[in-house]
Structures are given as C-alpha cells and as structure tokens.
Design a protein around this motif. Structure first.
Motif, PDB file in Angstrom:
ATOM      1  N   GLN A  98     -29.779   2.990 -11.674  1.00  8.70           N
ATOM      2  CA  GLN A  98     -29.138   4.239 -12.123  1.00  8.70           C
ATOM      3  C   GLN A  98     -29.254   5.245 -10.980  1.00  8.70           C
ATOM      4  O   GLN A  98     -28.433   5.247 -10.078  1.00  8.70           O
ATOM      5  N   CYS A  99     -30.289   6.084 -10.969  1.00 10.41           N
ATOM      6  CA  CYS A  99     -30.412   6.982  -9.810  1.00 10.41           C
ATOM      7  C   CYS A  99     -30.882   6.231  -8.576  1.00 10.41           C
ATOM      8  O   CYS A  99     -30.679   6.672  -7.458  1.00 10.41           O
ATOM      9  N   CYS A 102     -36.367   4.322  -8.330  1.00 10.48           N
ATOM     10  CA  CYS A 102     -37.405   3.305  -8.566  1.00 10.48           C
ATOM     11  C   CYS A 102     -37.028   1.948  -8.003  1.00 10.48           C
ATOM     12  O   CYS A 102     -37.855   1.044  -7.953  1.00 10.48           O
ATOM     13  N   CYS A 134     -39.596   3.735 -14.274  1.00 10.24           N
ATOM     14  CA  CYS A 134     -38.193   4.103 -14.066  1.00 10.24           C
ATOM     15  C   CYS A 134     -37.936   5.356 -14.879  1.00 10.24           C
ATOM     16  O   CYS A 134     -37.915   5.306 -16.107  1.00 10.24           O
ATOM     17  N   ARG A 135     -37.731   6.462 -14.177  1.00 12.62           N
ATOM     18  CA  ARG A 135     -37.546   7.722 -14.907  1.00 12.62           C
ATOM     19  C   ARG A 135     -36.192   7.753 -15.617  1.00 12.62           C
ATOM     20  O   ARG A 135     -35.978   8.554 -16.507  1.00 12.62           O
ATOM     21  N   CYS A 136     -35.279   6.861 -15.215  1.00  6.40           N
ATOM     22  CA  CYS A 136     -33.999   6.751 -15.922  1.00  6.40           C
ATOM     23  C   CYS A 136     -34.106   5.803 -17.113  1.00  6.40           C
ATOM     24  O   CYS A 136     -33.116   5.588 -17.801  1.00  6.40           O
TER      25      CYS A 136
HETATM   26 FE1  FES Z   1     -33.625   6.081 -11.744  1.00  6.89          FE
HETATM   27 FE2  FES Z   1     -35.149   3.942 -12.140  1.00  6.89          FE
HETATM   28  S1  FES Z   1     -32.994   4.017 -11.773  1.00  6.89           S
HETATM   29  S2  FES Z   1     -35.763   5.934 -11.711  1.00  6.89           S
END
Ligand code: FES
Ligand code: FES
Length: 155
Positions: A98-99, A102, A134-136
């Motif tokens: 995602q972002c 991680c 994973c903060r997402c």
């Molecule tokens: Fe964003 Fe895991 S993809 S912190």
C-alpha cells in the motif's frame, strides 16, 4: 574506524562512526534507502535486513558487529539483470503493497523465513513476519503473497 564487510554480494569498506548502527550506515553512507527507519528501537521491522542469512533489525545492530559479515538489503534481492526476487513479484501480484513503508522489511523477513523453511505452515509464516508492522494493515495480502511463494508450482 574502517570496517569491511560484504554488502549485496560485493566486498565493501566504510569509515564509520563507532556509535552508528547498520541502518545509519546503509542509508547514509551507502545510500541504500530501501531499508526504512520506522521506530528506531526494534519494534516495527521496517529496517529488517539479512546478516549472515538471518533477519535482523538493522536499527539495533551496532555497525562494529558487522565486521566481516554478509549483509543483504532489499536492493540486493533482484538478480544482475534486474529481475525481481519471487517474493517481490508475489507482493506485486497480490497487491501486498500500500504505502510501501513496511514492504522492504516484510520482504526481507519473508526471505529469511523461506530460506530457513521453504514450506512453512500459515502459523509459521505469520510467526516469521510477527516482528514486522504494517501501518496500512495490509496483512491479509502480505500473507497471501508469501504463501504464493511457498506453494508447489503444480508439478
Ligand atoms: Fe503501508 Fe505496510 S504498506 S505500512
Ligand atoms: Fe528498526 Fe523499527 S526501525 S525495528
């Protein structure tokens, strides 16, 4: 102090501040910024690299302990032709990014797990990435991606 080690398959040396961590040296001296600094205190796994084949939190590793070691970062996974590692390909195929913050650490933990145990159970797989946050919260896709690399290829 000058230290010598192997980095992504090549012998390297660096003049280091003895109080530096491996993470500092990778990012600031070798400009390998794939390895991320999240918490800086060993809790998030964003800084995971392989040292002598084991996954470690580079934010906690004093650089002096790296003397003569074999260090692999996420930049070292692709082959010389730029083909990504199967774990990296699986993360792309399964939408496990995602972002992306991680991701390098997750991929390196997955590599370490699969090098030690190419056919982990789902519990073993989850345990293998338990130190990576994973903060997402994309854990389902991340687990699916790693599972895909562990599954038989159909023969
Ligand atoms: Fe964003 Fe895991 S993809 S912190
Ligand atoms: Fe090393 Fe979080 S930055 S564990």
């Amino acid at each position: 102090k000058e230290i010598f080690f192997t980095l992504n398959g090549k012998p390297v040396s660096a003049e280091v501040d003895v109080s530096s961590t491996l993470l500092d040296v990778l990012r600031e001296q070798f400009e390998l910024t794939g390895t991320k600094e999240g918490c800086g205190v060993g809790e998030c796994g964003a800084c995971t690299v392989l040292v002598n084949g084991l996954s470690i939190n580079s934010c906690l590793m004093p650089i002096l302990e790296v003397e003569s070691a074999d260090v692999v970062t996420v930049e070292g996974l692709a082959d010389e032709h730029g083909h990504l590692d199967p774990v990296q390909e699986a993360f792309i195929q399964h939408g496990a990014v995602q972002c992306g913050f991680c991701t390098p650490g997750m991929v390196m933990s997955a590599k370490a797990l699969l090098m030690e145990n190419p056919h982990p159970t789902e519990d073993q797989l989850r345990a293998g990435i338990a130190g990576n946050l994973c903060r997402c919260t994309g854990y389902i896709q991340i687990v699916e991606a790693i599972k895909a690399v562990t599954e038989p290829t159909g023969d």
